[in-house]
Design an enzyme around this catalytic site. Structure first.
Site, PDB file in Angstrom:
ATOM      1  CE  LYS A 145     -17.430  -2.119 -52.718  1.00 19.02           C
ATOM      2  NZ  LYS A 145     -18.366  -2.759 -51.761  1.00 19.02           N
ATOM      3  CE  LYS A 179     -13.326 -11.890 -53.990  1.00 18.83           C
ATOM      4  NZ  LYS A 179     -13.639 -12.796 -52.891  1.00 18.83           N
ATOM      5  CG  HIS A 237     -16.491  -6.154 -56.030  1.00 20.78           C
ATOM      6  ND1 HIS A 237     -15.431  -5.485 -55.473  1.00 20.78           N
ATOM      7  CD2 HIS A 237     -17.326  -6.433 -55.000  1.00 20.78           C
ATOM      8  CE1 HIS A 237     -15.623  -5.371 -54.169  1.00 20.78           C
ATOM      9  NE2 HIS A 237     -16.768  -5.934 -53.859  1.00 20.78           N
TER      10      HIS A 237
END
Ligand code: BG6
Length: 464
Positions: A145, A179, A237
């Site tokens: 990204k 994550k 995100h």
């Protein structure tokens, strides 16, 4: 797990040093890869040792045996992908290593470069025959990204790379998807019957998506100045945090089904003109930043997810560099319960649920309880601390994601339509011309408080 040749383009950059080499180290340490080779490529005439030494500092409690194995299988080649003829020497170089290491030719290309280079790199790889695959091997390309700068550039990149790779070979990274707590959001929602029925406009007053950072732009001045916080973290995100926490249950819990549900959410997002942007004092003195920069390092905005479940529930997003604390979370504030009819007792708080992505990963549910011996109600927390239950050593995001690429699992990667929807939303935010407020380090512009306080709400800029 298959054997693999990692080919990292942009091997002298920050990402390789801080994230990719440490992630590969942990894959070796955890025996997730056994036969492999790493080939680093970049323009600089540097040495293998220099690259590796810089990276070593980012690995805690290093085990010499594992490091040696990584070192022995790491190779570096200085090449410029804009000089196609010379660049093609990479092909025999890779083949030779694959032959020596008895590898099957499974290639993982990692484009750890700026997005404007993606089309040229992809074309060059193809022209040099590096992307050729047979029945017996796989070729996959990972795109770091940000994927583009706006919708137009993202579409252009997609168009070019899709001429070279099939969608199932394309892995667009958003490291947040690796994550642990992000991977947990949807699972928790759909495996706890008490939770899912409450997450809607009947019970939720509002939602906050928070990505507050105490660090600055580190050594990425020229890159950051072209992007700013909205393109750097809100586009990706924060959109992932938003879509995962609001999506409906997918038909199956895998790849395309999850992505289908996320895209449905993104398509319903309505931005508003409520936007506050800021720049921290001292930003223009950072290395590589022009003295007249107008790039935002802080943004707060309000938007809506305009579907049946979430209609009229405001979503407040806040993100910034050099704020007071590092806090990444999704905060659901519930509507306050009715006053108790004993003495019209109203002095209690609304419930909330925080999905704490970092630090102190976990969930916190604020409830009300009676104070012993008194006719008083006080707020109490139900606290799930992830590390207390599962231990502190869950794999880092890049390790998880590289493992997924090797296994051919695209669930945690961003699909074409998803990335384009994210940019559509982001473009609507960035095209607004707003005053850029200055803010001191460890704070944020106070105008952002007005944005939420005029709706009688407050930022939840705390952990838990
Ligand atoms: C990156 C951004 O994608 O995410 C950085 O480019 C930001 O500017 C980082 O600091 C935050 O990631 P994490 O994992 O530290 O929350």
């Amino acid at each position: 797990m298959d054997d693999v040749t990692f080919i990292i383009l942009g091997a002298t950059g920050n990402l390789t040093k801080k994230k990719l080499i440490p992630a590969i180290y942990h894959l070796i340490e955890n025996k997730k890869i056994k036969k492999f080779a790493i080939i680093g490529v970049a323009r600089n005439k540097t040495q293998t040792k220099t690259i590796l030494n810089k990276s070593k500092k980012h690995i805690k409690n290093i085990k010499q045996k594992v490091w040696k194995e990584l070192e022995n299988n790491f190779h570096y080649l200085p090449l410029d992908f804009y000089q196609q003829e010379k660049f093609c020497s990479l092909d025999p170089f890779v083949k030779n290593i694959e032959k020596k290491n008895k590898l099957s030719g499974n290639r993982l290309f990692y484009l750890a470069t700026l997005p404007q280079h993606f089309p040229v790199i992809a074309k060059t790889l193809k022209k040099c025959a590096l992307t050729k695959k047979t029945k017996n091997n796989w070729v996959r390309a990972v795109f770091e990204k940000p994927f583009g700068h706006d919708l137009k550039s993202a579409k252009k990149i997609n168009k070019t790379i899709k001429k070279i790779f099939k969608e199932k070979q394309i892995y667009r990274i958003d490291h947040y998807l690796g994550k642990e707590l992000i991977q947990n959001i949807a699972i928790t929602k759909f495996t706890n019957t008490f939770l899912e029925p409450l997450l809607n406009n009947r019970y939720v007053d509002h939602v906050q998506v928070i990505l507050s950072e105490n660090v600055g732009i580190e050594e990425r001045g020229p890159f950051y100045d072209k992007y700013g916080v909205i393109r750097d973290v809100l586009q990706n995100h924060m959109m992932q945090m938003l879509s995962l926490s609001t999506m409906e249950k997918p038909k199956k819990f895998s790849g395309n089904y999850i992505r289908d549900e996320k895209v449905k959410i993104l398509k319903t997002v309505k931005t508003t003109k409520e936007l506050v942007v800021g720049q921290y004092i001292g930003y223009k003195k950072e290395k590589g930043i022009p003295k007249n920069s107008k790039t935002e390092t802080f943004a707060a905005t309000k938007l809506f997810v305009n579907n049946k479940r979430w209609k009229k529930v405001p979503f407040y997003l806040i993100a910034g560099k050099k704020m007071k604390n590092k806090i990444t979370s999704v905060y659901f504030q519930f509507k306050k319960a009715q006053c108790l009819n004993i003495n019209n007792h109203c002095d209690f708080k609304a419930n909330y649920l925080t999905i704490q992505i970092q630090p102190e990963e976990g969930y916190y549910l604020q409830m009300n309880a009676k104070v012993p011996g008194e006719e008083k109600v006080t707020a109490v927390k139900m606290d799930f601390c992830h590390a207390c239950t599962f231990g502190p050593n869950t794999p880092a995001a890049y390790e998880t994601l590289l493992e997924d690429v090797i296994e051919g699992d695209q669930s945690s990667f961003v699909r074409t339509d998803e990335i384009e929807q994210q940019w559509k939303i982001t473009d609507k935010i960035t095209e607004q011309k707003k005053k850029l407020y200055k803010y001191k380090i460890k704070t944020y512009p106070k105008q952002a408080n007005k944005l939420i306080e005029k709706d009688n709400r407050k930022w939840h800029l705390v952990v838990k």
